[in-house]
Scaffold this motif. Structure first.
Motif, PDB file in Angstrom:
ATOM      1  N   ALA A  30      34.070  39.147  34.182  1.00  0.00           N
ATOM      2  CA  ALA A  30      35.085  39.945  34.883  1.00  0.00           C
ATOM      3  C   ALA A  30      34.458  41.211  35.446  1.00  0.00           C
ATOM      4  O   ALA A  30      34.761  41.618  36.578  1.00  0.00           O
ATOM      5  CB  ALA A  30      36.226  40.288  33.927  1.00  0.00           C
ATOM      6  N   MET A  31      33.577  41.835  34.689  1.00  0.00           N
ATOM      7  CA  MET A  31      32.921  43.056  35.166  1.00  0.00           C
ATOM      8  C   MET A  31      32.000  42.750  36.345  1.00  0.00           C
ATOM      9  O   MET A  31      31.875  43.562  37.260  1.00  0.00           O
ATOM     10  CB  MET A  31      32.141  43.725  34.029  1.00  0.00           C
ATOM     11  N   LEU A  32      31.355  41.592  36.324  1.00  0.00           N
ATOM     12  CA  LEU A  32      30.523  41.204  37.472  1.00  0.00           C
ATOM     13  C   LEU A  32      31.353  41.124  38.741  1.00  0.00           C
ATOM     14  O   LEU A  32      30.896  41.482  39.820  1.00  0.00           O
ATOM     15  CB  LEU A  32      29.856  39.844  37.231  1.00  0.00           C
ATOM     16  N   GLY A  33      32.587  40.663  38.589  1.00  0.00           N
ATOM     17  CA  GLY A  33      33.479  40.550  39.738  1.00  0.00           C
ATOM     18  C   GLY A  33      33.892  41.887  40.323  1.00  0.00           C
ATOM     19  O   GLY A  33      34.282  41.962  41.488  1.00  0.00           O
ATOM     20  N   THR A  34      33.778  42.952  39.543  1.00  0.00           N
ATOM     21  CA  THR A  34      34.186  44.271  40.044  1.00  0.00           C
ATOM     22  C   THR A  34      33.068  44.988  40.798  1.00  0.00           C
ATOM     23  O   THR A  34      33.344  45.954  41.509  1.00  0.00           O
ATOM     24  CB  THR A  34      34.642  45.192  38.891  1.00  0.00           C
ATOM     25  N   ILE A  35      31.838  44.520  40.637  1.00  0.00           N
ATOM     26  CA  ILE A  35      30.710  45.211  41.278  1.00  0.00           C
ATOM     27  C   ILE A  35      30.897  45.201  42.796  1.00  0.00           C
ATOM     28  O   ILE A  35      31.097  44.157  43.408  1.00  0.00           O
ATOM     29  CB  ILE A  35      29.363  44.574  40.882  1.00  0.00           C
ATOM     30  N   GLY A  36      30.840  46.378  43.377  1.00  0.00           N
ATOM     31  CA  GLY A  36      30.991  46.519  44.814  1.00  0.00           C
ATOM     32  C   GLY A  36      32.435  46.484  45.298  1.00  0.00           C
ATOM     33  O   GLY A  36      32.699  46.522  46.489  1.00  0.00           O
TER      34      GLY A  36
END
Length: 155
Positions: free
Chosen positions: A34-40
């Protein structure tokens, strides 16, 4: 006469532990996905990216870590299930033997990656040793069953 599987207990107990740890690891890793999805993406993504960068971790290293953890979770779960299902079947000792080798190689590969990316410390050495315990116990159980299978064929 039913053939005895001397590695049954090791394969079963270690398999259960691996399945539990594998599932828990994958569930906690969902947060990382989920945190990877928030990058950028917006303010939250920028804040997260700044946080991991400030801690000395690149976004690419974080992504790699998340993917490696997910693969390890899946590997442990699947191989744990294989060990549980086949613990009392010495005719299936070969597959458990190969799975044990895969587990050991996976752990050694993770240890090498950690040593290269983060360096070697006393804590990392202890972690490496502890990380090898379950794969080696699994392999030992598979080896005992494999030896029983080979002894049965020799008679």
């Amino acid at each position: 006469m039913k053939e005895k599987a001397p590695g049954k207990t090791l394969l079963k107990v270690v398999g259960i532990i691996m399945v539990v740890f594998g599932v828990l690891s994958f569930l906690t890793n969902l947060v990382n996905f989920a945190m990877l999805g928030t990058i950028g993406e917006g303010e939250m993504g920028e804040l997260f990216e700044q946080t991991i960068t400030a801690s000395g971790i690149t976004v690419e290293a974080y992504q790699m870590s998340v993917y490696i953890t997910a693969a390890g979770s899946l590997l442990n779960t699947v191989i744990g299930i294989i060990g549980i299902v086949n613990c009392n079947k010495i005719q299936k000792a070969g597959i458990c033997f190969v799975c044990g080798i895969i587990l050991i190689l996976w752990q050694l590969g993770n240890d090498a990656y950690s040593a290269i990316s983060a360096g070697v410390t006393v804590l990392s050495i202890v972690s490496m040793i502890l990380g090898l315990i379950l794969p080696l116990l699994y392999f030992w159980g598979a080896l005992k069953n494999r030896q029983a299978m080979l002894d049965g064929k020799a008679q």
